[in-house]
Design an enzyme around this catalytic site. Structure first.
Site, mmCIF file in Angstrom:
data_model
loop_
_atom_site.group_PDB
_atom_site.id
_atom_site.type_symbol
_atom_site.label_atom_id
_atom_site.label_comp_id
_atom_site.label_asym_id
_atom_site.label_seq_id
_atom_site.Cartn_x
_atom_site.Cartn_y
_atom_site.Cartn_z
ATOM 1 N N GLY A 120 0.836 -1.204 0.000
ATOM 2 C CA GLY A 120 0.000 0.000 0.000
ATOM 3 C C GLY A 120 0.869 1.252 0.000
ATOM 4 O O GLY A 120 2.096 1.188 -0.018
ATOM 5 N N LEU B 297 1.270 3.649 2.392
ATOM 6 C CA LEU B 297 2.103 3.758 3.604
ATOM 7 C C LEU B 297 3.150 2.653 3.634
ATOM 8 O O LEU B 297 4.298 2.880 4.040
ATOM 9 C CB LEU B 297 1.206 3.692 4.852
ATOM 10 C CG LEU B 297 1.919 3.664 6.195
ATOM 11 C CD1 LEU B 297 2.770 4.924 6.396
ATOM 12 C CD2 LEU B 297 0.910 3.524 7.346
ATOM 13 N N ASP C 132 -3.491 -12.428 4.760
ATOM 14 C CA ASP C 132 -4.816 -11.812 4.739
ATOM 15 C C ASP C 132 -5.248 -11.683 6.198
ATOM 16 O O ASP C 132 -5.479 -12.691 6.872
ATOM 17 C CB ASP C 132 -5.768 -12.721 3.945
ATOM 18 C CG ASP C 132 -7.194 -12.214 3.954
ATOM 19 O OD1 ASP C 132 -7.501 -11.261 4.705
ATOM 20 O OD2 ASP C 132 -8.018 -12.784 3.210
ATOM 21 N N ILE C 133 -5.356 -10.456 6.674
ATOM 22 C CA ILE C 133 -5.583 -10.268 8.121
ATOM 23 C C ILE C 133 -6.963 -10.729 8.581
ATOM 24 O O ILE C 133 -7.209 -10.850 9.778
ATOM 25 C CB ILE C 133 -5.327 -8.805 8.581
ATOM 26 C CG1 ILE C 133 -6.308 -7.819 7.916
ATOM 27 C CG2 ILE C 133 -3.882 -8.412 8.344
ATOM 28 C CD1 ILE C 133 -6.270 -6.426 8.557
ATOM 29 N N THR D 76 -8.147 6.756 11.188
ATOM 30 C CA THR D 76 -8.524 7.884 10.324
ATOM 31 C C THR D 76 -9.296 8.978 11.054
ATOM 32 O O THR D 76 -9.992 8.708 12.040
ATOM 33 C CB THR D 76 -9.399 7.339 9.160
ATOM 34 O OG1 THR D 76 -9.915 8.428 8.411
ATOM 35 C CG2 THR D 76 -10.573 6.525 9.669
ATOM 36 N N ASP D 77 -9.209 10.183 10.512
ATOM 37 C CA ASP D 77 -10.020 11.308 11.000
ATOM 38 C C ASP D 77 -11.505 11.089 10.672
ATOM 39 O O ASP D 77 -12.359 11.769 11.247
ATOM 40 C CB ASP D 77 -9.548 12.621 10.363
ATOM 41 C CG ASP D 77 -9.573 12.582 8.836
ATOM 42 O OD1 ASP D 77 -9.303 11.503 8.270
ATOM 43 O OD2 ASP D 77 -9.867 13.612 8.215
ATOM 44 N N TYR E 185 -16.967 3.378 5.910
ATOM 45 C CA TYR E 185 -15.505 3.302 6.097
ATOM 46 C C TYR E 185 -15.120 3.779 7.506
ATOM 47 O O TYR E 185 -14.427 3.063 8.243
ATOM 48 C CB TYR E 185 -14.806 4.147 5.022
ATOM 49 C CG TYR E 185 -13.336 4.403 5.272
ATOM 50 C CD1 TYR E 185 -12.386 3.405 5.073
ATOM 51 C CD2 TYR E 185 -12.891 5.656 5.706
ATOM 52 C CE1 TYR E 185 -11.033 3.648 5.299
ATOM 53 C CE2 TYR E 185 -11.548 5.907 5.929
ATOM 54 C CZ TYR E 185 -10.622 4.906 5.725
ATOM 55 O OH TYR E 185 -9.287 5.147 5.960
#
Ligand SMILES: NC(=O)c1ccc[n+]([C@@H]2O[C@H](COP(=O)([O-])OP(=O)(O)OC[C@H]3O[C@@H](n4cnc5c(N)ncnc54)[C@H](OP(=O)(O)O)[C@@H]3O)[C@@H](O)[C@H]2O)c1
Length: 289
Positions: free
Chosen positions: A11, A13, A39-40, A104-105, A128
């Site tokens: 990804g 990051l 795969d988490i 995330t914000d 999300y």
């Protein structure tokens, strides 16, 4: 040598962490996994991969990040952003590994004029954000020795992001309307990667939720204008409202975050977003990416 397992290595990051890893080669042994290796959402697979790598630290750079698609792919979003994160936290606890997880914000509704603190009330307005908030809860429930970094408006020279989309559109369009009534803090993912490594390298054992982004806040329109200025584009940009640019998922109007806690606890000073944006555009110019 301490071992670091980076999940989501392909990804945006993940790529920034791969770029940074050589700087730490005499201190840490890095392993990067993509979803085809780990795969988490598959607890057994997580357990097996941990047994193989025996990490001291786990950086979760993986996520379901398609904000609009999440509105219809609800199950997938929750499987990765919530249950998958819960799996990582449990297995980290069982293996005495410290989890650094990224959130995330968009866990906030954005209905305030103040900067959100870490313990402010969350109220995500889309799937999300809701799935990411559930992931935060599961991570801390399953393993309180977790560091969660909430970040916002991530971009870099890698993968797809707003900066690269703008640069592409500047090449093919004469004018563009950009949303001017949503406020947030753009963040160069390379700065986030550095903050993660600073946290690991600090040796401190302070856990919980932290906010990390570049500062101060801006709008998508002003962000696009700086991309235009730094890239030397001649495109005409017009500020439009959220109503004029409807998307499947609602976005918070003002999800700006206070950055005091990470500065106080970890001595991490956020950078001005314009400087970090300029750095990114210089790299993109050099690499023609
Ligand atoms: N992008 C933003 O604007 C933004 C803003 C705020 C917060 N964040 C958060 O910042 C973090 C990093 O975002 P990013 O932009 O780097 O994301 P990204 O580029 O979309 O990368 C996410 C990675 O997650 C991996 N992944 C997806 N499902 C997986 C699964 N089931 N198991 C293992 N890996 C899986 C994918 O791996 P493969 O490629 O190998 O399939 C993908 O490379 C995420 O937690 C995101 O929620 C992002």
């Amino acid at each position: 040598m301490k071992r670091i397992l980076v999940i989501g290595g392909n990804g945006q990051l993940g790529h920034c962490l791969q770029k940074l890893a050589p700087k730490y080669h005499d201190l840490y042994d890095f392993n990067f996994t993509g979803s085809s290796v780990l795969d988490i959402t598959d607890y057994k697979q997580v357990d097996l991969v941990f047994a193989e790598y025996q990490p001291d630290f786990v950086i979760n750079a993986s996520a379901y990040t398609a904000v609009d698609l999440a509105e219809t792919e609800v199950e997938n979003a929750f499987a990765v952003n919530a249950e998958g994160v819960g799996n990582l936290a449990s297995v980290c606890k069982d293996n005495n590994a410290i989890l650094i997880h990224v959130s995330t914000d968009y866990v906030f509704d954005g209905e305030t004029n103040l900067n959100y603190a870490e313990d402010d009330f969350t109220n995500p307005i889309g799937v999300y954000g809701t799935s990411k908030r559930k992931g935060e809860e599961l991570a801390l429930d399953n393993n309180p020795e977790t560091v969660i970094l909430r970040t916002s408006w991530l971009y870099s020279e890698f993968n797809k992001n707003f900066v690269k989309t703008m640069l592409h559109l500047f090449e093919v369009k004469d004018q563009l309307g950009i949303v001017g009534d949503q406020f947030g803090q753009p963040t160069n993912a390379n700065d986030l990667a550095e903050a993660i490594m600073d946290i690991i390298d600090s040796g401190k054992k302070v856990f919980g939720i932290y906010h990390f982004s570049n500062y101060p806040e801006t709008t998508w329109f002003d962000f696009a204008n700086k991309i235009k200025e730094f890239s030397g584009s001649e495109i005409k940009l017009k500020s439009i409202t959220t109503e004029e640019f409807p998307t499947p998922a609602k976005r918070p109007k003002r999800s700006t975050m206070s950055l005091d806690k990470i500065e106080n606890d970890y001595n991490i000073e956020p950078k001005h977003w314009e400087k970090s944006l300029r750095d990114c555009i210089e790299i993109l110019k050099l690499t023609n990416a």
